[in-house]
Design a protein around this motif. Structure first.
Motif, short mmCIF file in Angstrom:
data_model
loop_
_atom_site.label_atom_id
_atom_site.label_comp_id
_atom_site.label_asym_id
_atom_site.label_seq_id
_atom_site.Cartn_x
_atom_site.Cartn_y
_atom_site.Cartn_z
N ARG A 139 57.23 -26.97 22.22
CA ARG A 139 57.64 -27.09 23.62
C ARG A 139 56.89 -28.23 24.29
O ARG A 139 57.43 -28.91 25.17
N THR A 140 55.63 -28.41 23.90
CA THR A 140 54.82 -29.49 24.48
C THR A 140 55.32 -30.84 24.01
O THR A 140 55.46 -31.78 24.81
N ILE A 141 55.58 -30.98 22.72
CA ILE A 141 56.08 -32.25 22.20
C ILE A 141 57.41 -32.62 22.85
O ILE A 141 57.64 -33.77 23.22
N GLU A 157 40.42 -22.65 26.68
CA GLU A 157 40.51 -21.54 27.64
C GLU A 157 41.49 -21.81 28.77
O GLU A 157 42.23 -20.92 29.19
N LYS A 158 41.49 -23.03 29.30
CA LYS A 158 42.33 -23.33 30.46
C LYS A 158 43.81 -23.24 30.10
O LYS A 158 44.60 -22.62 30.83
N VAL A 159 44.20 -23.85 28.98
CA VAL A 159 45.61 -23.79 28.57
C VAL A 159 46.01 -22.35 28.26
O VAL A 159 47.10 -21.90 28.64
N THR A 160 45.12 -21.60 27.61
CA THR A 160 45.42 -20.20 27.30
C THR A 160 45.62 -19.39 28.58
O THR A 160 46.50 -18.53 28.65
N GLU A 161 44.83 -19.70 29.59
CA GLU A 161 45.00 -19.01 30.88
C GLU A 161 46.38 -19.28 31.46
O GLU A 161 47.04 -18.37 31.97
N TYR A 162 46.83 -20.53 31.36
CA TYR A 162 48.18 -20.87 31.85
C TYR A 162 49.26 -20.20 31.00
O TYR A 162 50.28 -19.75 31.53
N VAL A 163 49.03 -20.12 29.70
CA VAL A 163 49.98 -19.44 28.82
C VAL A 163 50.12 -17.98 29.22
O VAL A 163 51.23 -17.44 29.31
N LYS A 175 49.55 -31.21 26.87
CA LYS A 175 49.67 -32.37 25.99
C LYS A 175 48.32 -32.75 25.39
O LYS A 175 48.21 -33.03 24.19
N HIS A 176 47.29 -32.75 26.22
CA HIS A 176 45.94 -33.09 25.75
C HIS A 176 45.47 -32.11 24.67
O HIS A 176 44.89 -32.51 23.66
N SER A 177 45.75 -30.83 24.88
CA SER A 177 45.31 -29.81 23.91
C SER A 177 46.05 -29.96 22.58
O SER A 177 45.48 -29.78 21.51
N ALA A 178 47.35 -30.31 22.65
CA ALA A 178 48.13 -30.51 21.42
C ALA A 178 47.62 -31.72 20.65
O ALA A 178 47.50 -31.69 19.42
N LYS A 179 47.31 -32.80 21.36
CA LYS A 179 46.78 -33.99 20.69
C LYS A 179 45.41 -33.72 20.08
O LYS A 179 45.05 -34.28 19.03
N PHE A 182 51.38 -29.96 32.62
CA PHE A 182 51.81 -30.49 31.33
C PHE A 182 50.76 -31.39 30.69
O PHE A 182 50.58 -31.37 29.46
N ASP A 183 50.09 -32.21 31.48
CA ASP A 183 49.08 -33.12 30.90
C ASP A 183 48.01 -32.35 30.15
O ASP A 183 47.51 -32.82 29.11
#
Length: 358
Positions: free
Chosen positions: A55-57, A90-96, A116-120, A112-113
């Protein structure tokens, strides 16, 4: 649109995308695989992780994606939350967690940024110099040549007099075949790598009109100006197909033309050309052909009832000319538009998917 679906199987050694190299190594998927009916499938968490990466890509999160993610997460919420923190932070997981709880897709797009940063970051963690060399070699000597000489995308053109329903059908087709392509590009008449000729007038530049409501009410250009415009746009067909349309097809996109070169056979007056009727046919061998052409056909009275810009007699004349196009070219076919729109879209969708499967 949901009823149209073409199952496509992708085979991976590892999952990589441009900018996200080796983001899902094969080892990660195989170590925790589970047996489901007759197959081995990824672990529930691996599916969950892949879904958020994908989904991020694609920068695309819909309600149905959230429903899938929520179902996967419920298999082991406590453990999967810790794994998400380990992989995404932690931050992305909180948003998830907020997205799964509320179903609000805006949380994803607003942050989204960070996704994207976490995926990279995951990609960089999994990537070595050896991985980069293997991936680059594979792309240069296998993927790119294959995509160039055997394009995954296709181009289709829709022809008809005014009132044939081109715009409506094109909008529906974008939905029904969308799952088989990585996007749809709709172009009017030609590739448009080059702008209209008037744009290059240094003294009095003019932009091309986005619509042509009264196609026969305009004064024709002089024969010389008509010839210059005709040859200039023919050059756009040739170079634009190579540099623009083919690029979309290499990327596995569907290119849809609302009208195409063959319109010249029928109605030069629409384009303000004062040229002999035989000229477009003589030049046709030099014009790249779409993969498929759909000639939308019906009675002149039916089409006139939808749009009254042309007389019934003129529509009848044009219909006869369009039918000749369908007879002359093996890649063109007539489509009866005097029936339910769902039936029309279903037939065209079937033909497009059949062509893709050849």
């Amino acid at each position: 649109p949901k009823e149209y679906f073409q199952l496509q199987l992708d085979f991976y050694r590892a999952i990589s995308r441009r900018g996200y190299l080796n983001i899902m190594p094969a080892e990660d998927m195989l170590e925790t695989r589970r047996f489901y009916k007759c197959f081995y499938v990824p672990d529930h968490y691996v599916e969950l992780k892949y879904m958020w990466i994908r989904r991020t890509i694609k920068k695309d999160l819909q309600e149905e994606h959230i429903a899938i993610a929520k179902e996967l997460f419920e298999h082991n919420p406590q453990e999967y939350r810790q794994k998400l923190i380990c992989d995404f932070g932690e931050k992305v997981t909180e948003y998830v967690m907020q997205i799964l709880e509320t179903g609000n897709t805006n949380i994803f797009y607003d942050n989204f940024d960070l996704f994207k940063h976490s995926a990279k970051k995951i990609s960089r963690k999994n990537t070595t110099i050896g991985t980069v060399i293997k991936y680059t070699t594979f792309m240069l000597f296998t993927v790119i040549p294959k995509r160039v000489f055997h394009k995954c995308g296709i181009s289709v053109a829709f022809l008809s007099p005014d009132g044939g329903g081109k715009t409506t059908i094109i909008e529906r087709i974008k939905d029904t075949v969308g799952g088989s392509f990585y996007g749809t590009k709709v172009l009017y008449m030609r590739p448009r790598l080059l702008k209209n000729l008037g744009h290059y007038n240094l003294v009095n530049p003019s932009e091309e009109a986005t619509s042509n409501p009264n196609p026969h009410d305009k004064k024709l250009h002089s024969p010389l100006k008509s010839l210059i415009r005709f040859l200039f746009y023919n050059f756009d067909y040739q170079v634009g197909t190579w540099l623009k349309t083919d690029k979309y097809k290499i990327k596995k996109q569907l290119v849809v033309y609302d009208r195409y070169y063959y319109d010249y056979y029928v109605d030069l007056k629409r384009y303000q050309y004062d040229l002999p009727k035989w000229l477009p046919r003589v030049c046709a061998p030099f014009i790249p052909k779409p993969n498929l052409v759909f000639v939308l056909d019906g009675s002149a009275e039916c089409l006139h009832s939808r749009k009254q810009e042309l007389s019934v007699n003129e529509i009848e004349r044009q219909l006869l000319e369009y039918r000749k196009i369908a007879e002359d070219y093996s890649f063109a076919q007539l489509v009866n538009v005097e029936r339910n729109i769902d039936e029309i879209v279903d037939d065209i969708t079937t033909e497009i998917l059949k062509y893709c499967n050849q």
